[in-house]
Design an enzyme around this catalytic site. Structure first.
Site, PDB file in Angstrom:
ATOM      1  N   HIS A 121       0.837  -1.220   0.000  1.00  0.00           N
ATOM      2  CA  HIS A 121       0.000   0.000   0.000  1.00  0.00           C
ATOM      3  C   HIS A 121       0.865   1.261   0.000  1.00  0.00           C
ATOM      4  O   HIS A 121       0.444   2.304   0.507  1.00  0.00           O
ATOM      5  CB  HIS A 121      -0.957   0.035   1.205  1.00  0.00           C
ATOM      6  CG  HIS A 121      -1.656  -1.254   1.466  1.00  0.00           C
ATOM      7  ND1 HIS A 121      -2.856  -1.583   0.883  1.00  0.00           N
ATOM      8  CD2 HIS A 121      -1.290  -2.335   2.216  1.00  0.00           C
ATOM      9  CE1 HIS A 121      -3.225  -2.796   1.289  1.00  0.00           C
ATOM     10  NE2 HIS A 121      -2.281  -3.274   2.082  1.00  0.00           N
ATOM     11  N   SER A 180      14.592  22.049 -15.887  1.00  0.00           N
ATOM     12  CA  SER A 180      13.427  22.902 -16.112  1.00  0.00           C
ATOM     13  C   SER A 180      13.891  24.218 -16.718  1.00  0.00           C
ATOM     14  O   SER A 180      14.983  24.705 -16.412  1.00  0.00           O
ATOM     15  CB  SER A 180      12.731  23.152 -14.777  1.00  0.00           C
ATOM     16  OG  SER A 180      12.014  24.364 -14.814  1.00  0.00           O
ATOM     17  N   LYS A 199      15.897  22.010 -10.760  1.00  0.00           N
ATOM     18  CA  LYS A 199      15.219  20.760 -11.115  1.00  0.00           C
ATOM     19  C   LYS A 199      16.073  19.747 -11.857  1.00  0.00           C
ATOM     20  O   LYS A 199      16.893  20.096 -12.695  1.00  0.00           O
ATOM     21  CB  LYS A 199      14.003  21.081 -11.987  1.00  0.00           C
ATOM     22  CG  LYS A 199      12.932  21.853 -11.247  1.00  0.00           C
ATOM     23  CD  LYS A 199      12.092  20.961 -10.396  1.00  0.00           C
ATOM     24  CE  LYS A 199      10.987  20.403 -11.258  1.00  0.00           C
ATOM     25  NZ  LYS A 199      10.103  19.544 -10.524  1.00  0.00           N
ATOM     26  N   GLU A 243       9.142   8.990 -16.982  1.00  0.00           N
ATOM     27  CA  GLU A 243       7.774   9.472 -17.218  1.00  0.00           C
ATOM     28  C   GLU A 243       7.328   9.142 -18.638  1.00  0.00           C
ATOM     29  O   GLU A 243       6.186   8.743 -18.874  1.00  0.00           O
ATOM     30  CB  GLU A 243       7.698  10.979 -16.955  1.00  0.00           C
ATOM     31  CG  GLU A 243       7.802  11.289 -15.473  1.00  0.00           C
ATOM     32  CD  GLU A 243       8.066  12.755 -15.180  1.00  0.00           C
ATOM     33  OE1 GLU A 243       7.822  13.176 -14.058  1.00  0.00           O
ATOM     34  OE2 GLU A 243       8.523  13.486 -16.082  1.00  0.00           O
ATOM     35  N   GLN A 286      -5.445  -4.581 -43.079  1.00  0.00           N
ATOM     36  CA  GLN A 286      -4.310  -3.733 -43.439  1.00  0.00           C
ATOM     37  C   GLN A 286      -3.924  -2.822 -42.272  1.00  0.00           C
ATOM     38  O   GLN A 286      -2.796  -2.344 -42.182  1.00  0.00           O
ATOM     39  CB  GLN A 286      -4.679  -2.899 -44.676  1.00  0.00           C
ATOM     40  CG  GLN A 286      -3.603  -1.949 -45.131  1.00  0.00           C
ATOM     41  CD  GLN A 286      -3.881  -1.403 -46.526  1.00  0.00           C
ATOM     42  OE1 GLN A 286      -3.746  -2.105 -47.508  1.00  0.00           O
ATOM     43  NE2 GLN A 286      -4.311  -0.146 -46.603  1.00  0.00           N
TER      44      GLN A 286
END
Ligand code: ARG
Length: 457
Positions: A154, A275, A281, A288, A320
């Site tokens: 979890h 970024s 960043k 991703e 096709q």
């Protein structure tokens, strides 16, 4: 020149021509188409269906056409599909002899053959890329047999395990993917030529000889099935969709693990991006994209399942539509496996962070309960006692490791040995049954995996 122009008096509408054409994408099948035609033609010559010297001329010219396309001297254009293109080119080079190539054949069995030839190679290529990925995972795991980290359920910390155990879980998934592709390969590797348009052909052809020439171990058993079956395409797409699901899941974990909250791993500069506005960043774009591209491959699978679900026997032009699904899924899976394997090789594993993280979140609570159970407390009672101990820790800012023995003894009958029992390394070492994370069990798993890889061809 259209292969079917004879029956027509009027011209096809330009828009209809372009709507009908598959050349822009099925040109990727040119090598398969030419090799299939060479096999067919050689058989026609050997069976005296066409004169042998003419068959030889056709085969020689097909080789030249292939070489010219390979070298970029001949551009594939101006035809309805790749089959028409190759035949037109043949006829333009050797005249009416070239017109004999299509004896006893239809584009329906021809395209089935081309697609099978293409997918036969594609499955092998994907298997070899999966093999490279699995062997990288086995190497990383072998170097991290004792890299302790939390196992999650979890997405909550659950019990201590090792990085080797976590990574080999993915190796097992990718090994099953290999098997799925190998099974798909087995069903792909059946030779359909000789099925004609739908009811085979009245010429005395030798299908087995064509299969031998092309290295197929078997021929299709029913001509109606052979020209209308695309489940072998769906097999490939389905194996691809499952492989992407695994890659996507692993990518998701790497994205989470490389976040500032986790810092379990650090992606190398080679496989991250920045970024345009936020100077700090370093983003896991590769992962991703891998996660995002999974949608395309699922789409390819759904596309083909839907194309096939309502078309009557035998061949229908709907089919096709299979080619773009195949090429898209193949290109995507290939690119994803390559980048993912490379990225893993350069990823830094923060062992200290993983180790520290393991002691948080009460990952040793199961060990505490087992400790009491081994001393005769019924497990359900032990579970409840340790639950209360956890509440005590939370309220008093303690961990199972920092509780004093006096505190432990407020809840049950503990002695000094509890501190050994809750050590993550000890909990891991005890899990030595096959499938568990102990270094000895992991060594077994890794060597079994390596043995499997060495058997894969
Ligand atoms: N381009 C066609 C395909 O990909 C080739 C077969 C055409 N057959 C036909 N009967 N029109 O399926």
């Amino acid at each position: 020149m259209k292969l079917w122009a004879g029956r027509f008096e009027g011209e096809t509408d330009k828009a209809a021509d372009s709507f009908n054409s598959s050349l822009s994408f099925d040109k990727r099948l040119y090598a398969c188409d030419i090799e299939g035609s060479k096999a067919h033609c050689t058989m026609l010559g050997n069976c005296a269906i066409i004169p042998n010297d003419e068959a030889k001329l056709i085969v020689k010219t097909l080789d030249q056409i292939r070489a010219d396309i390979d070298d970029g001297k001949l551009v594939i254009e101006n035809a309805e599909d790749i089959h028409s293109f190759v035949e037109n080119e043949l006829v333009s080079r050797i005249g009416s002899v070239g017109k004999k190539l299509h004896t006893g054949r239809s584009r329906n069995d021809q395209v089935a053959l081309d697609t099978r030839l293409y997918l036969r190679d594609a499955t092998k290529e994907v298997i070899s890329l999966l093999k490279a990925l699995i062997s990288r995972l086995a190497d990383i795991s072998a170097n991290n047999l004792e890299t302790v980290m939390p196992a999650f359920t979890h997405l909550q910390k659950a019990q201590p395990t090792t990085l080797a155990h976590h990574f080999m879980a993915y190796a097992e998934m990718f090994a099953r993917d290999c098997k799925r592709y190998a099974e798909a390969h087995e069903r792909i590797n059946v030779m359909p030529l000789g099925s004609g348009a739908c009811t085979s052909t009245a010429y005395s052809i030798d299908r087995k000889a064509v299969a031998d020439y092309l290295g197929f171990p078997a021929i299709t058993a029913n001509s109606m099935d052979a020209v209308s079956d695309r489940d072998f395409v769906i097999d490939f797409l389905s194996a691809s969709a499952i492989t992407m699901m695994h890659l996507s899941r692993f990518s998701e974990e790497i994205i989470i693990w490389s976040s500032d909250e986790y810092k379990y791993v650090e992606l190398s500069d080679k496989y991250s991006t920045g970024s345009s506005i936020m100077p700090q960043k370093k983003n896991p774009d590769m992962n991703e994209l891998l996660r995002g591209k999974t949608g395309r491959v699922y789409g390819d699978l759904m596309n083909m399942l839907t194309v096939m679900k309502g078309i009557p026997l035998a061949y229908d032009k709907d089919m096709q539509e299979d080619k773009e699904c195949v090429f898209d899924a193949y290109d995507t899976v290939k690119a994803c496996l390559e980048i993912f394997t490379a990225l893993l090789g350069d990823m830094k594993i923060n062992k200290d962070t993983l180790r520290k993280s393991t002691d948080g979140g009460f990952t040793s609570a199961t060990e505490c309960a087992d400790y009491l159970a081994k001393r005769g407390v019924p497990f359900r009672d032990a579970h409840s006692i340790i639950g209360q101990l956890v509440i005590y820790c939370i309220k008093n800012g303690k961990t199972l490791q920092t509780l004093t023995l006096d505190e432990y003894n407020k809840f049950g009958d503990f002695d000094e040995e509890i501190y050994d029992a809750i050590k993550a390394e000890n909990a891991i070492a005890l899990r030595k049954a096959p499938g568990g994370p102990s270094p000895s069990a992991m060594k077994e798993e890794i060597s079994a995996m390596r043995a499997y890889l060495s058997e894969l061809n």
